[in-house]
Enzyme design. Structure first.
Site, short mmCIF file in Angstrom:
data_model
loop_
_atom_site.label_atom_id
_atom_site.label_comp_id
_atom_site.label_asym_id
_atom_site.label_seq_id
_atom_site.Cartn_x
_atom_site.Cartn_y
_atom_site.Cartn_z
N CYS A 134 0.83 -1.21 0.00
CA CYS A 134 0.00 0.00 0.00
C CYS A 134 0.87 1.25 0.00
CB CYS A 134 -0.93 -0.01 1.22
SG CYS A 134 -2.00 1.44 1.28
N CYS A 137 -0.50 4.22 1.98
CA CYS A 137 -0.32 4.16 3.44
C CYS A 137 1.13 4.45 3.83
CB CYS A 137 -0.67 2.77 3.98
SG CYS A 137 -2.07 1.98 3.19
N ASP A 138 2.09 3.92 3.07
CA ASP A 138 3.48 3.87 3.57
C ASP A 138 4.46 4.81 2.87
OD1 ASP A 138 2.62 1.95 5.30
OD2 ASP A 138 3.19 0.26 4.04
#
Ligand SMILES: Cc1cc2nc3c(=O)[nH]c(=O)nc-3n(C[C@H](O)[C@H](O)[C@H](O)COP(=O)(O)OP(=O)(O)OC[C@H]3O[C@@H](n4cnc5c(N)ncnc54)[C@H](O)[C@@H]3O)c2cc1C
Length: 306
Positions: A134, A137-138
């Site tokens: 992801c 997200c990261d």
């Protein structure tokens, strides 16, 4: 076990499940949603530019808007993992990770997909230590570092673009001879000086001590990177519901009729977990929500007769 038998339980809180709920609420169908990720997979999208009404919106914001809309009818969403779905004599029973079970007369399956893995050495070992599925997200964790994105479709290309806002350098490694992402995204990648596209190449191993340090490629090269983002597609999340005896097609997608019903009486499906009359593509928010709306209407007619 809940004493109350719901007329409908919606499995999955993504665009499909939440849309089915909005329609079900308006039809006054007594129902419940159970899902792990509120908003669903679209919350992983960096930018959504093809959902009508919003020229550009982040996936997280769009997902939140769907959740808020569904909740505005006073609906309770159970945020939990579903462990088991069984057919009983009259009803279906859903069991969740928090040791609860819920009976329902009908089901809508909106469980979406799960990520496809590269299945190479180091992938599992370094998950959360440089390996991610992801980018949305990261990405901020890789500020000023070098990273690889595996894949060539929309998810991979948009992940590379998003990562380029943080990382020093992004290698986009695709096993095919060209990218398959929408041309509008490909143009943005080509114009981005931080992204280097490597075609006809597979990543064969991820290595490091405590965290990812390098990746070997089957073109003989080794790239020193701190992050590996795997964006090579998804598979329908059908493991949980295989025991219901659902008819599948087009590579493990649930076969649905135009009204969203399946071969099992009382079970409807829609969104990324289901096949479409138009073939596999595109599996998008707009297709998920249209199938879910259609299913809710069909469920309403079914319950009215029963
Ligand atoms: C990086 C990325 C970018 C994308 N960009 C776009 C875009 O720009 N435009 C677009 O239209 N589409 C885009 N998509 C596709 C879009 O996200 C999907 O088509 C859409 O989310 C499908 O909705 P769905 O409700 O069918 O499934 P999902 O959104 O996958 O929702 C599935 C739901 O089921 C739940 N679930 C699954 N298993 C369990 C379980 N065992 N227990 C409990 N809950 C469970 C999940 O937690 C989730 O709530 C993108 C996808 C990705 C990955």
């Amino acid at each position: 076990m809940s004493n109350k038998t719901f007329d409908l339980i919606i499995l999955g809180a993504g665009p499909a499940g939440l849309t089915c709920s909005i329609y079900a609420s308006r039809f006054k169908i007594n129902h419940l949603i159970i899902g792990k990720t509120l908003g669903g997979t679209i919350t992983e999208a960096w930018k959504v530019e093809n959902y009508p009404g919003f020229k550009q919106i982040s996936g997280v914001e769009l997902g939140q808007k769907f959740v808020e809309h569904a909740q505005s009818y006073g609906l309770q969403i159970i945020e939990s993992e579903i462990l088991k779905v069984v057919k009983k004599e009259k009803n279906f029973e859903i069991s969740t990770l928090d040791n609860k079970s819920y009976p329902a007369k009908t089901l809508f399956l909106g469980l979406g997909t799960k990520v496809r893995r590269l299945e190479i050495p180091g992938e599992q070992e370094f998950l959360g230590k440089g390996v991610s599925y992801c980018a949305t997200c990261d990405a901020p964790l890789f500020r000023n570092k070098d990273v690889i994105v595996a894949g060539g479709g929309n998810s991979a290309v948009t992940a590379a673009l998003h990562l380029s806002e943080f990382a020093n350098k992004v290698y986009l490694v695709n096993r095919g001879e060209k990218l398959s992402a929408e041309p509008i995204w490909q143009e943005k990648v080509l114009a981005n000086p931080k992204i280097e596209t490597i075609l006809n190449t597979n990543i064969t191993q991820i290595q490091g001590k405590n965290f990812v340090e390098k990746c070997t490629l089957d073109n003989g090269k080794t790239l020193e990177v701190a992050g590996v983002f795997i964006e090579i597609g998804v598979m329908p999340a059908i493991d949980l519901i295989k025991n219901l005896g659902l008819e599948l097609e087009q590579g493990d997608l649930i076969k649905i009729k135009p009204d969203g019903s399946t071969n099992i009486p009382g079970v409807w499906a829609g969104g990324d977990i289901a096949s479409t009359m138009h073939g596999l593509e595109p599996r998008q928010v707009v297709t998920a929500i249209s199938e879910a709306a259609q299913a809710a209407i069909s469920i309403f007619k079914f319950l009215r007769k029963s």
